[in-house]
Scaffold this active site. Sequence first.
Site, PDB file in Angstrom:
ATOM      1  N   GLU A 161       0.720  -1.038   0.148  1.00  0.00           N
ATOM      2  CA  GLU A 161       0.171  -0.079   0.065  1.00  0.00           C
ATOM      3  C   GLU A 161       1.047   1.250   0.048  1.00  0.00           C
ATOM      4  O   GLU A 161       1.860   1.500   0.964  1.00  0.00           O
ATOM      5  CB  GLU A 161      -0.974  -0.044   1.193  1.00  0.00           C
ATOM      6  CG  GLU A 161      -1.550  -1.432   1.248  1.00  0.00           C
ATOM      7  CD  GLU A 161      -2.386  -1.334   2.676  1.00  0.00           C
ATOM      8  OE1 GLU A 161      -1.828  -0.653   3.661  1.00  0.00           O
ATOM      9  OE2 GLU A 161      -3.031  -2.312   3.103  1.00  0.00           O
ATOM     10  N   ALA A 167       5.921  25.874   5.058  1.00  0.00           N
ATOM     11  CA  ALA A 167       6.166  24.503   4.074  1.00  0.00           C
ATOM     12  C   ALA A 167       4.841  24.264   3.584  1.00  0.00           C
ATOM     13  O   ALA A 167       4.110  24.764   4.199  1.00  0.00           O
ATOM     14  CB  ALA A 167       6.582  23.329   5.055  1.00  0.00           C
ATOM     15  N   GLU A 215       2.608  31.806   4.617  1.00  0.00           N
ATOM     16  CA  GLU A 215       2.723  31.490   5.857  1.00  0.00           C
ATOM     17  C   GLU A 215       3.080  32.353   7.044  1.00  0.00           C
ATOM     18  O   GLU A 215       2.603  32.709   8.063  1.00  0.00           O
ATOM     19  CB  GLU A 215       3.087  30.239   5.901  1.00  0.00           C
ATOM     20  CG  GLU A 215       2.253  29.043   5.338  1.00  0.00           C
ATOM     21  CD  GLU A 215       2.892  27.715   5.605  1.00  0.00           C
ATOM     22  OE1 GLU A 215       1.916  26.678   5.193  1.00  0.00           O
ATOM     23  OE2 GLU A 215       3.800  27.439   6.406  1.00  0.00           O
ATOM     24  N   GLU A 249      -5.395  26.494   6.783  1.00  0.00           N
ATOM     25  CA  GLU A 249      -4.301  26.809   7.638  1.00  0.00           C
ATOM     26  C   GLU A 249      -4.642  27.635   8.780  1.00  0.00           C
ATOM     27  O   GLU A 249      -5.490  28.795   8.696  1.00  0.00           O
ATOM     28  CB  GLU A 249      -3.174  27.391   6.798  1.00  0.00           C
ATOM     29  CG  GLU A 249      -2.537  26.747   5.894  1.00  0.00           C
ATOM     30  CD  GLU A 249      -1.754  27.404   4.864  1.00  0.00           C
ATOM     31  OE1 GLU A 249      -0.561  26.874   4.529  1.00  0.00           O
ATOM     32  OE2 GLU A 249      -1.633  28.643   4.887  1.00  0.00           O
TER      33      GLU A 249
END
Length: 178
Positions: A29, A66, A86, A130
């Site tokens: 998987e 990130a 960010e 976010e």
Amino acid sequence: MGRRVYDGRIVNVDIERIRLPNQLEIDLELIRHPGAAAVVACTASEVVLIRQYRFAAGGYIWEIPAGTLNPGEAPEACALRELREEAGLKADEIIPLGHILTTPGFCDERIHIYLARGLHAAATKHDLDEVITEVRHVEWDSVFAMIQEGEITDAKTLVGLYKASRWLGLPVPGAIRT
């Protein structure tokens, strides 16, 4: 290519029949991820950390900016975009520090890590999913203390901080407890 069992917004899941080097055939998987970029933004004395809500981690964590690569986006462009979105910063210089494989036992995610210097303010633009409550400029010594105390546990952040500190020639404490 294996059999796709899930198509998601960020990841896909495949089951692939493979032959291992010892000739054993097994089904694996695999989580397929488009890749990501992370950026250690710093001055000579400080590093920029963000405090972001991560449901899978059980709450808020300290990390470096990130994000996931957009289709066709170069990792460097992603790092600069995430720094702006960010942390509200632009950089005069961005230096590649290599990449990490986050969980190679079942996922192909590769995070490209960069060092950003020559920082300037820019407008933030958080994605809807976010939740970033704080952007903090932290002295390098305090960053290492945060690692020692277990306040920073995110893998990309730990590796990014280590690689950046080595690139900058900073002394890294010998025994880091996580």
